[in-house]
Scaffold this motif. Structure first.
Motif, mmCIF file in Angstrom:
data_model
loop_
_atom_site.group_PDB
_atom_site.id
_atom_site.type_symbol
_atom_site.label_atom_id
_atom_site.label_comp_id
_atom_site.label_asym_id
_atom_site.label_seq_id
_atom_site.Cartn_x
_atom_site.Cartn_y
_atom_site.Cartn_z
ATOM 1 N N ASP A 124 -12.353 -3.865 -13.524
ATOM 2 C CA ASP A 124 -13.436 -4.167 -12.596
ATOM 3 C C ASP A 124 -12.874 -4.193 -11.182
ATOM 4 N N THR A 125 -13.676 -3.779 -10.207
ATOM 5 C CA THR A 125 -13.216 -3.733 -8.816
ATOM 6 C C THR A 125 -14.148 -4.505 -7.902
ATOM 7 N N TYR A 126 -13.565 -5.150 -6.887
ATOM 8 C CA TYR A 126 -14.301 -5.896 -5.879
ATOM 9 C C TYR A 126 -13.762 -5.507 -4.510
ATOM 10 N N GLY A 159 -17.230 1.401 0.565
ATOM 11 C CA GLY A 159 -17.574 2.783 0.823
ATOM 12 C C GLY A 159 -16.479 3.584 1.477
ATOM 13 N N ARG A 160 -15.416 2.930 1.949
ATOM 14 C CA ARG A 160 -14.310 3.622 2.607
ATOM 15 C C ARG A 160 -12.996 3.510 1.841
ATOM 16 N N PHE A 161 -12.738 2.354 1.218
ATOM 17 C CA PHE A 161 -11.483 2.107 0.513
ATOM 18 C C PHE A 161 -11.724 2.099 -0.992
ATOM 19 N N THR A 162 -10.707 2.505 -1.767
ATOM 20 C CA THR A 162 -10.775 2.500 -3.212
ATOM 21 C C THR A 162 -9.489 1.916 -3.778
ATOM 22 N N ILE A 163 -9.612 0.902 -4.636
ATOM 23 C CA ILE A 163 -8.460 0.324 -5.308
ATOM 24 C C ILE A 163 -8.380 0.890 -6.724
ATOM 25 N N SER A 164 -7.157 1.130 -7.201
ATOM 26 C CA SER A 164 -6.945 1.618 -8.557
ATOM 27 C C SER A 164 -5.611 1.087 -9.069
ATOM 28 N N ARG A 165 -5.402 1.179 -10.380
ATOM 29 C CA ARG A 165 -4.141 0.737 -10.956
ATOM 30 C C ARG A 165 -3.698 1.694 -12.043
ATOM 31 N N ASP A 166 -2.384 1.805 -12.207
ATOM 32 C CA ASP A 166 -1.774 2.615 -13.251
ATOM 33 C C ASP A 166 -0.849 1.689 -14.020
ATOM 34 N N ALA A 190 0.804 2.117 -16.727
ATOM 35 C CA ALA A 190 2.025 2.745 -17.209
ATOM 36 C C ALA A 190 3.110 2.759 -16.146
ATOM 37 N N ARG A 191 2.718 2.744 -14.879
ATOM 38 C CA ARG A 191 3.672 2.757 -13.774
ATOM 39 C C ARG A 191 3.801 1.403 -13.086
ATOM 40 N N ASN A 192 3.109 0.373 -13.581
ATOM 41 C CA ASN A 192 3.124 -0.955 -12.968
ATOM 42 C C ASN A 192 2.821 -0.874 -11.475
ATOM 43 N N THR A 193 1.798 -0.094 -11.130
ATOM 44 C CA THR A 193 1.497 0.176 -9.727
ATOM 45 C C THR A 193 0.010 0.018 -9.448
ATOM 46 N N VAL A 194 -0.306 -0.587 -8.304
ATOM 47 C CA VAL A 194 -1.667 -0.653 -7.803
ATOM 48 C C VAL A 194 -1.719 0.117 -6.484
ATOM 49 N N TYR A 195 -2.820 0.842 -6.259
ATOM 50 C CA TYR A 195 -2.978 1.682 -5.087
ATOM 51 C C TYR A 195 -4.177 1.229 -4.262
ATOM 52 N N LEU A 196 -4.141 1.570 -2.985
ATOM 53 C CA LEU A 196 -5.292 1.401 -2.110
ATOM 54 C C LEU A 196 -5.456 2.684 -1.306
ATOM 55 N N GLN A 197 -6.491 3.467 -1.631
ATOM 56 C CA GLN A 197 -6.819 4.667 -0.879
ATOM 57 C C GLN A 197 -7.746 4.272 0.260
ATOM 58 N N MET A 198 -7.335 4.535 1.493
ATOM 59 C CA MET A 198 -8.076 4.140 2.679
ATOM 60 C C MET A 198 -8.545 5.395 3.401
ATOM 61 N N ASN A 199 -9.853 5.616 3.412
ATOM 62 C CA ASN A 199 -10.465 6.741 4.101
ATOM 63 C C ASN A 199 -11.327 6.231 5.251
ATOM 64 N N GLY A 200 -11.645 7.122 6.175
ATOM 65 C CA GLY A 200 -12.485 6.748 7.305
ATOM 66 C C GLY A 200 -11.931 5.579 8.094
ATOM 67 N N LEU A 201 -10.641 5.600 8.386
ATOM 68 C CA LEU A 201 -9.977 4.465 9.029
ATOM 69 C C LEU A 201 -10.539 4.199 10.422
ATOM 70 N N LYS A 202 -10.595 2.918 10.762
ATOM 71 C CA LYS A 202 -11.080 2.441 12.046
ATOM 72 C C LYS A 202 -9.999 1.622 12.731
ATOM 73 N N PRO A 203 -10.035 1.495 14.061
ATOM 74 C CA PRO A 203 -9.058 0.642 14.740
ATOM 75 C C PRO A 203 -9.019 -0.784 14.202
ATOM 76 N N ASP A 204 -10.149 -1.322 13.763
ATOM 77 C CA ASP A 204 -10.184 -2.680 13.218
ATOM 78 C C ASP A 204 -9.467 -2.804 11.879
ATOM 79 N N ASP A 205 -9.091 -1.685 11.263
ATOM 80 C CA ASP A 205 -8.295 -1.728 10.038
ATOM 81 C C ASP A 205 -6.822 -2.001 10.313
ATOM 82 N N THR A 206 -6.418 -1.972 11.567
ATOM 83 C CA THR A 206 -5.030 -2.235 11.928
ATOM 84 C C THR A 206 -4.633 -3.643 11.505
ATOM 85 N N ALA A 207 -3.591 -3.746 10.691
ATOM 86 C CA ALA A 207 -3.153 -5.032 10.151
ATOM 87 C C ALA A 207 -1.916 -4.816 9.299
ATOM 88 N N VAL A 208 -1.290 -5.913 8.907
ATOM 89 C CA VAL A 208 -0.291 -5.880 7.849
ATOM 90 C C VAL A 208 -1.023 -6.068 6.526
#
Length: 132
Positions: A56-58, A65-72, A74-92
């Protein structure tokens, strides 16, 4: 001990895209929910996205509508695909992990609680900067 290492941050133009990755170790990955948070200078920490052990995703309102979280698992990895980036996305950006817990048979991590629970482990963060 939960260990998380983020990668993939960098510079992007407004409207551009980046993909973050977080590699986990030290725990049974498939039993945990994974989340991304971010913090910009002068602002409070903000929940970005979460994915549960059942896939499930939240999402935070500002990234829907811009970011997508996923996990694998088998690879012990979580991803965050960030599309349509805006200046307000600037952060750590930080990844976090928490073992799935239940109260009277119901998971305590859900769409209303994922931003406020006390996560067991955190990564060191990766910088994302969006500017022209």
């Amino acid at each position: 001990q939960v260990q998380l290492v983020e990668s993939g941050g960098g510079l992007a133009q407004p409207g551009g895209a980046l993909r973050l990755a977080c590699v986990a170790s030290g725990f049974t990955f498939e039993y945990y929910a994974l989340a991304w948070f971010r913090q910009a200078p002068g602002k409070e920490r903000e929940g970005v996205a979460c994915i549960t052990n059942n896939f499930d995703t939240y999402y935070g309102d500002s990234v829907k509508g811009r970011f997508t979280i996923s996990r694998d698992n088998a690879r012990n990895t979580v991803y965050l695909q960030m599309n349509g980036l805006k200046p307000d996305d600037t952060a750590v950006y930080y990844c976090a992990a928490d073992r799935v817990k239940y109260s009277f048979g119901v998971a305590t991590l859900n769409d209303k609680t994922w931003t406020s629970i006390d996560y067991e482990g955190w990564g060191q963060g990766t910088q994302v900067s969006v500017s022209s």
